[in-house]
Design a protein around this motif. Structure first.
Motif, PDB file in Angstrom:
ATOM      1  N   SER A 280       0.839  -1.205   0.000  1.00  0.00           N
ATOM      2  CA  SER A 280       0.000   0.000   0.000  1.00  0.00           C
ATOM      3  C   SER A 280       0.871   1.251   0.000  1.00  0.00           C
ATOM      4  N   GLY A 281       2.066   1.134  -0.610  1.00  0.00           N
ATOM      5  CA  GLY A 281       3.084   2.155  -0.466  1.00  0.00           C
ATOM      6  C   GLY A 281       3.019   3.317  -1.417  1.00  0.00           C
ATOM      7  N   GLY A 282       4.214   3.795  -1.813  1.00  0.00           N
ATOM      8  CA  GLY A 282       4.345   5.095  -2.408  1.00  0.00           C
ATOM      9  C   GLY A 282       4.526   6.098  -1.288  1.00  0.00           C
ATOM     10  N   VAL A 283       4.329   7.368  -1.586  1.00  0.00           N
ATOM     11  CA  VAL A 283       4.491   8.395  -0.561  1.00  0.00           C
ATOM     12  C   VAL A 283       3.257   8.403   0.335  1.00  0.00           C
ATOM     13  N   ILE A 284       3.451   8.069   1.595  1.00  0.00           N
ATOM     14  CA  ILE A 284       2.349   7.917   2.553  1.00  0.00           C
ATOM     15  C   ILE A 284       2.775   8.481   3.921  1.00  0.00           C
ATOM     16  N   TYR A 285       1.804   8.577   4.826  1.00  0.00           N
ATOM     17  CA  TYR A 285       2.086   8.846   6.228  1.00  0.00           C
ATOM     18  C   TYR A 285       2.199   7.510   6.972  1.00  0.00           C
ATOM     19  N   SER A 286       3.049   7.464   7.983  1.00  0.00           N
ATOM     20  CA  SER A 286       3.123   6.302   8.873  1.00  0.00           C
ATOM     21  C   SER A 286       3.363   6.767  10.302  1.00  0.00           C
ATOM     22  N   ASP A 287       2.912   5.938  11.255  1.00  0.00           N
ATOM     23  CA  ASP A 287       3.012   6.238  12.683  1.00  0.00           C
ATOM     24  C   ASP A 287       4.342   5.721  13.232  1.00  0.00           C
ATOM     25  N   LEU A 288       5.056   6.565  13.958  1.00  0.00           N
ATOM     26  CA  LEU A 288       6.333   6.168  14.546  1.00  0.00           C
ATOM     27  C   LEU A 288       6.194   5.707  15.995  1.00  0.00           C
ATOM     28  N   THR A 289       5.018   5.857  16.592  1.00  0.00           N
ATOM     29  CA  THR A 289       4.893   5.657  18.031  1.00  0.00           C
ATOM     30  C   THR A 289       4.722   4.197  18.430  1.00  0.00           C
ATOM     31  N   ASP A 290       4.395   3.315  17.494  1.00  0.00           N
ATOM     32  CA  ASP A 290       4.323   1.897  17.826  1.00  0.00           C
ATOM     33  C   ASP A 290       4.519   1.081  16.547  1.00  0.00           C
ATOM     34  N   GLY A 291       4.617  -0.217  16.704  1.00  0.00           N
ATOM     35  CA  GLY A 291       4.726  -1.077  15.537  1.00  0.00           C
ATOM     36  C   GLY A 291       6.109  -1.062  14.908  1.00  0.00           C
ATOM     37  N   TYR A 292       6.148  -1.328  13.611  1.00  0.00           N
ATOM     38  CA  TYR A 292       7.385  -1.549  12.862  1.00  0.00           C
ATOM     39  C   TYR A 292       8.362  -0.396  12.997  1.00  0.00           C
ATOM     40  N   TYR A 293       7.901   0.830  12.726  1.00  0.00           N
ATOM     41  CA  TYR A 293       8.828   1.963  12.682  1.00  0.00           C
ATOM     42  C   TYR A 293       9.328   2.346  14.074  1.00  0.00           C
ATOM     43  N   ASN A 294       8.535   2.131  15.096  1.00  0.00           N
ATOM     44  CA  ASN A 294       9.002   2.374  16.452  1.00  0.00           C
ATOM     45  C   ASN A 294      10.075   1.353  16.836  1.00  0.00           C
ATOM     46  N   THR A 295       9.892   0.114  16.416  1.00  0.00           N
ATOM     47  CA  THR A 295      10.843  -0.945  16.734  1.00  0.00           C
ATOM     48  C   THR A 295      12.209  -0.691  16.123  1.00  0.00           C
TER      49      THR A 295
END
Length: 303
Positions: A280-295
């Protein structure tokens, strides 16, 4: 007789199918209403209401000197649109302007919107803009906005542009504040392209490199190289991040032995904007506070 009846039944069926197709086509073409004109607010705190009634709920307040898109007029009320919100204002406090030339900021409100050489569907397509691309609107002709700016000149159907009071961005504005975030938002919906570093398609570091280049900052084309560039000030916690900061991540399964596997731009509120290779990519917003990107968060760079 039976043969004639059968033939008549086939003709009737074909007629019904044709009528149904035309009805569906007409419905599909009849999306949001086209803008019939514009008006300018003359006072502050003009109430945008949900219905054409003084008893209707207030959606938002419109400030002085905002240019508002007029969609229709009925019984002393104008149906208008601004900043992505549609509602009604009383004709006692708002007047439709007869001018067709003006200058105001707008944002594309759909994906893959065509820019045409003239204001009609038969005109040559001169560009294609992604969701939330920022444009400067300089006029309106028969329901089409005339636009200008970094994407060139052309015409876009008025239902695909939301007029907004936000100030157009100028490359070279200061880095590290909301300007760089607003510039990056133009490219929401742009496709992911491995090795891409242009509006036709970005990979993660190509996106950050392209955005920062518009503000006079030269970045290398890899997440690891950007993290190790020595530019700016490193921060290592989410609480230290500021809008416009570069953010970096390291997934051991994807880093191929390098220091970082991904890069993005912090927008505030625990969110980043980035070019993702996910389904579901391309230029998107993502949350840094939990999940993959926080890890896998490594840190940020404040420039």
């Amino acid at each position: 007789m039976n043969r004639l009846a059968g033939k008549a039944a086939k003709i009737l069926a074909l007629t019904l199918i044709t009528m149904l197709f035309l009805a569906i086509t007409a419905f599909a073409a009849d999306g949001d209403p086209l803008v019939v004109g514009i008006g300018k607010t003359t006072g502050s705190s003009l109430r945008l209401r949900s219905e054409p009634s003084l008893d209707a709920s207030v959606i938002t307040m419109l400030d002085k000197d905002w240019i508002i898109a007029v969609l229709s007029e009925e019984n002393g009320w104008y149906q208008v649109a601004h900043n992505g919100k549609t509602g009604y204002v009383s004709a006692d406090f708002f007047t439709k302007d007869e001018a067709t030339e003006f200058e105001y900021y707008g944002r594309i409100n759909a994906r893959g919107v065509n820019v045409r050489a003239e204001g009609n569907l038969d005109a040559e397509i001169v560009n294609n803009l992604g969701l939330n691309s920022g444009v400067t609107v300089v006029g309106i002709e028969n329901g089409w906005y005339k636009i200008t700016g970094q994407y060139g000149d052309g015409y876009v159907r008025s239902d695909y542009i939301s007029l907004t009071n936000e100030t157009p961005l100028t490359p070279g504005a200061s880095v590290g504040d909301s300007n760089i975030v607003d510039f990056a938002r133009q490219f929401l919906g742009t496709r992911y392209a491995y090795g891409g570093a242009a509006p036709g398609g970005f990979d993660c570091s190509g996106f950050t490199m392209y955005v920062y280049k518009q503000f006079g900052v030269s970045l290398p084309h890899s997440a690891t190289s950007q993290w190790q560039s020595g530019l700016g000030t490193r921060v290592y916690s989410l609480g230290e991040l500021q809008p416009g900061d570069l953010v970096f991540f390291n997934d051991p399964a994807r880093n191929a032995g390098k220091a970082c596997s991904h890069a993005g731009i912090y927008v505030g509120g625990g969110q980043m904007i980035h070019s993702s290779s996910s389904r579901s990519g391309g230029v998107i917003y993502s949350d840094l506070t939990d999940g993959y990107y926080n890890t896998y968060f490594v840190g940020g760079i404040h420039i």
